[in-house]
Design a protein around this motif. Sequence first.
Motif, PDB file in Angstrom:
ATOM      1  N   GLU A 155       0.829  -1.209   0.000  1.00 27.69           N
ATOM      2  CA  GLU A 155       0.000   0.000   0.000  1.00 27.69           C
ATOM      3  C   GLU A 155       0.864   1.260   0.000  1.00 27.69           C
ATOM      4  OE1 GLU A 155      -3.228   0.293  -0.271  1.00 27.69           O
ATOM      5  OE2 GLU A 155      -3.475  -1.874  -0.476  1.00 27.69           O
ATOM      6  N   LEU A 156       2.045   1.176   0.615  1.00 30.78           N
ATOM      7  CA  LEU A 156       2.955   2.325   0.630  1.00 30.78           C
ATOM      8  C   LEU A 156       3.736   2.471  -0.675  1.00 30.78           C
ATOM      9  CD1 LEU A 156       4.398   1.982   4.259  1.00 30.78           C
ATOM     10  CD2 LEU A 156       2.752   3.690   3.440  1.00 30.78           C
ATOM     11  N   GLY A 157       3.639   1.475  -1.552  1.00 30.82           N
ATOM     12  CA  GLY A 157       4.376   1.540  -2.827  1.00 30.82           C
ATOM     13  C   GLY A 157       5.851   1.249  -2.682  1.00 30.82           C
ATOM     14  N   TRP A 158       6.204   0.456  -1.665  1.00 34.39           N
ATOM     15  CA  TRP A 158       7.623   0.168  -1.406  1.00 34.39           C
ATOM     16  C   TRP A 158       8.097  -1.144  -2.012  1.00 34.39           C
ATOM     17  CZ3 TRP A 158       8.448   1.611   4.486  1.00 34.39           C
ATOM     18  CH2 TRP A 158       8.288   3.001   4.616  1.00 34.39           C
ATOM     19  N   ILE A 159       7.205  -1.906  -2.670  1.00 31.80           N
ATOM     20  CA  ILE A 159       7.618  -3.190  -3.244  1.00 31.80           C
ATOM     21  C   ILE A 159       8.629  -2.943  -4.363  1.00 31.80           C
ATOM     22  CG2 ILE A 159       6.806  -5.289  -4.392  1.00 31.80           C
ATOM     23  CD1 ILE A 159       5.947  -4.992  -1.481  1.00 31.80           C
ATOM     24  N   ASN A 160       9.601  -3.842  -4.456  1.00 31.41           N
ATOM     25  CA  ASN A 160      10.712  -3.750  -5.399  1.00 31.41           C
ATOM     26  C   ASN A 160      11.658  -2.596  -5.072  1.00 31.41           C
ATOM     27  OD1 ASN A 160      12.132  -4.882  -7.549  1.00 31.41           O
ATOM     28  ND2 ASN A 160      11.266  -3.432  -9.017  1.00 31.41           N
ATOM     29  N   THR A 161      11.670  -2.199  -3.792  1.00 30.91           N
ATOM     30  CA  THR A 161      12.674  -1.248  -3.296  1.00 30.91           C
ATOM     31  C   THR A 161      13.292  -1.850  -2.030  1.00 30.91           C
ATOM     32  OG1 THR A 161      11.202  -0.012  -1.816  1.00 30.91           O
ATOM     33  CG2 THR A 161      11.243   0.654  -4.136  1.00 30.91           C
ATOM     34  N   TYR A 162      14.343  -1.193  -1.531  1.00 28.91           N
ATOM     35  CA  TYR A 162      14.980  -1.669  -0.308  1.00 28.91           C
ATOM     36  C   TYR A 162      14.311  -1.118   0.957  1.00 28.91           C
ATOM     37  CZ  TYR A 162      18.728  -3.164  -3.423  1.00 28.91           C
ATOM     38  OH  TYR A 162      19.442  -3.779  -4.422  1.00 28.91           O
ATOM     39  N   SER A 225      24.172  -8.943  13.595  1.00 30.90           N
ATOM     40  CA  SER A 225      23.314  -8.341  12.572  1.00 30.90           C
ATOM     41  C   SER A 225      23.918  -8.528  11.182  1.00 30.90           C
ATOM     42  CB  SER A 225      23.122  -6.849  12.864  1.00 30.90           C
ATOM     43  OG  SER A 225      22.487  -6.655  14.106  1.00 30.90           O
ATOM     44  N   PHE A 226      25.240  -8.355  11.077  1.00 29.92           N
ATOM     45  CA  PHE A 226      25.910  -8.541   9.784  1.00 29.92           C
ATOM     46  C   PHE A 226      25.669  -9.957   9.265  1.00 29.92           C
ATOM     47  CE2 PHE A 226      29.378  -9.535   6.947  1.00 29.92           C
ATOM     48  CZ  PHE A 226      29.527  -8.374   6.196  1.00 29.92           C
ATOM     49  N   LYS A 227      25.813 -10.925  10.147  1.00 35.00           N
ATOM     50  CA  LYS A 227      25.604 -12.322   9.739  1.00 35.00           C
ATOM     51  C   LYS A 227      24.140 -12.572   9.326  1.00 35.00           C
ATOM     52  CE  LYS A 227      24.554 -15.185  12.611  1.00 35.00           C
ATOM     53  NZ  LYS A 227      23.263 -15.734  13.114  1.00 35.00           N
ATOM     54  N   ASP A 228      23.202 -12.045  10.114  1.00 34.69           N
ATOM     55  CA  ASP A 228      21.781 -12.268   9.804  1.00 34.69           C
ATOM     56  C   ASP A 228      21.393 -11.630   8.473  1.00 34.69           C
ATOM     57  OD1 ASP A 228      21.484 -13.663  12.137  1.00 34.69           O
ATOM     58  OD2 ASP A 228      20.729 -11.961  13.287  1.00 34.69           O
ATOM     59  N   ILE A 229      21.849 -10.399   8.246  1.00 36.67           N
ATOM     60  CA  ILE A 229      21.497  -9.703   7.002  1.00 36.67           C
ATOM     61  C   ILE A 229      22.165 -10.381   5.809  1.00 36.67           C
ATOM     62  CG2 ILE A 229      21.648  -7.498   5.795  1.00 36.67           C
ATOM     63  CD1 ILE A 229      21.650  -6.181   8.606  1.00 36.67           C
ATOM     64  N   TRP A 230      23.408 -10.840   5.993  1.00 35.54           N
ATOM     65  CA  TRP A 230      24.117 -11.511   4.900  1.00 35.54           C
ATOM     66  C   TRP A 230      23.389 -12.777   4.462  1.00 35.54           C
ATOM     67  CZ3 TRP A 230      28.229  -9.480   2.409  1.00 35.54           C
ATOM     68  CH2 TRP A 230      28.914 -10.308   1.518  1.00 35.54           C
ATOM     69  N   ASN A 231      22.809 -13.488   5.439  1.00 35.81           N
ATOM     70  CA  ASN A 231      22.114 -14.744   5.128  1.00 35.81           C
ATOM     71  C   ASN A 231      20.613 -14.556   4.890  1.00 35.81           C
ATOM     72  OD1 ASN A 231      24.516 -16.200   5.487  1.00 35.81           O
ATOM     73  ND2 ASN A 231      24.159 -16.364   7.690  1.00 35.81           N
ATOM     74  N   MET A 232      20.119 -13.331   4.995  1.00 33.32           N
ATOM     75  CA  MET A 232      18.678 -13.092   4.861  1.00 33.32           C
ATOM     76  C   MET A 232      18.206 -13.488   3.457  1.00 33.32           C
ATOM     77  SD  MET A 232      16.667  -9.586   5.814  1.00 33.32           S
ATOM     78  CE  MET A 232      17.647  -8.626   4.655  1.00 33.32           C
ATOM     79  N   PHE A 233      17.185 -14.337   3.412  1.00 31.37           N
ATOM     80  CA  PHE A 233      16.733 -14.854   2.116  1.00 31.37           C
ATOM     81  C   PHE A 233      15.266 -14.528   1.844  1.00 31.37           C
ATOM     82  CE2 PHE A 233      14.666 -18.353  -0.205  1.00 31.37           C
ATOM     83  CZ  PHE A 233      15.320 -18.237  -1.410  1.00 31.37           C
ATOM     84  N   MET A 234      14.384 -14.792   2.818  1.00 28.56           N
ATOM     85  CA  MET A 234      12.956 -14.711   2.558  1.00 28.56           C
ATOM     86  C   MET A 234      12.506 -13.282   2.250  1.00 28.56           C
ATOM     87  SD  MET A 234      10.165 -16.229   2.110  1.00 28.56           S
ATOM     88  CE  MET A 234      10.527 -17.885   2.685  1.00 28.56           C
ATOM     89  N   ASP A 235      12.929 -12.327   3.065  1.00 28.31           N
ATOM     90  CA  ASP A 235      12.463 -10.948   2.867  1.00 28.31           C
ATOM     91  C   ASP A 235      12.909 -10.354   1.528  1.00 28.31           C
ATOM     92  OD1 ASP A 235      11.105 -11.085   5.191  1.00 28.31           O
ATOM     93  OD2 ASP A 235      12.498  -9.884   6.369  1.00 28.31           O
ATOM     94  N   PRO A 236      14.201 -10.445   1.147  1.00 29.39           N
ATOM     95  CA  PRO A 236      14.566  -9.932  -0.189  1.00 29.39           C
ATOM     96  C   PRO A 236      13.827 -10.647  -1.313  1.00 29.39           C
ATOM     97  CG  PRO A 236      16.521 -10.254   1.139  1.00 29.39           C
ATOM     98  CD  PRO A 236      15.389 -10.872   1.899  1.00 29.39           C
ATOM     99  N   LEU A 237      13.637 -11.968  -1.159  1.00 31.02           N
ATOM    100  CA  LEU A 237      12.911 -12.702  -2.201  1.00 31.02           C
ATOM    101  C   LEU A 237      11.465 -12.237  -2.298  1.00 31.02           C
ATOM    102  CD1 LEU A 237      13.054 -15.095  -4.230  1.00 31.02           C
ATOM    103  CD2 LEU A 237      12.210 -16.551  -2.375  1.00 31.02           C
TER     104      LEU A 237
END
Length: 299
Positions: A155-162, A225-237
């Motif tokens: 709804e905020l129009g943030w899809i396909n952005t970071y 946090s660095f390790k979690d973000i580096w391995n983050m898969f579901m949210d970016p996908l």
Amino acid sequence: MATSTTTLSRTGAGRLPWWQSRRFQMWIHHGVVYLLLAVLSLLFIFPFFWMVTSALKPEHQIFIWPPQWLPDPIRWENFREALGNPLLPFDRFFINTMILEVGMISGRLLSCVLVAYGFARLQAPGKDFLFTVLLASLMLPSAVILIPRFILFSELGWINTYLPLIVPAWFGEAYAIFLMRQFFMTIPRELEEAALIDGANTLQIIGRIIVPLSLPVLAVITILSFKDIWNMFMDPLLYLNESTKYTIAVGLAYFNGQFNVQMNLLMAASVVTVLPVILVFFVAQRAFVEGIAMTGLKG
């Protein structure tokens, strides 16, 4: 009687057998401890060993039985084929991942310091209840809020952005707030009272006293946090649609085809992409271990 016993032990007539001596028992104790540590170390190192050797093998040698532990011949071409694929620009994936690392870690540290200081030092009605609610949020499975968050960001129009990935990090993280609060409570109040007498306000106390004294816990949260973000898969996908905006974890998944997996190429790419995490750990190892010990995270 005691004198006669001591005399006998010194003369050898009452001397304890060598297997009952204190020195021998200490050797046995140390030997058992080192043996357990060696076995556990091998268990933890084995997956990394398998990953590295698989990255250097031809694909048909990876799943053969009995297993071939060492690659023969060594196939360095796996790295070139894995990282040189024009459809999988890992240099772009690396830049995208670092954008998330910088944006999310900086937001997490800044917001969590302010919130944790409020819970540790400031007085407000309902503070303990709010802190309990914060801890209870740790029990909430991430899958429960996946769809509501997607609808909100859509709804905020943030899809396909970071933005769906970075902006929530600027509103705190429960486990980081908990660790910081526990650490802040160990800092003597006299330091803050002296700063108040000198005319410092709350933000100056946080910036000039609390933060410099809290570097160990900040290092722990930064590394985790660095390790979690580096391995983050579901949210970016979920939030990113264009392949040029993918992260490294999402890029690695492309080696998993619908009917087969290019395991040797996947392992080669994994070896290269895991190096930054290992490098960060070894650079900040001393602060990380010190922070673990001081925050009680070791349990």
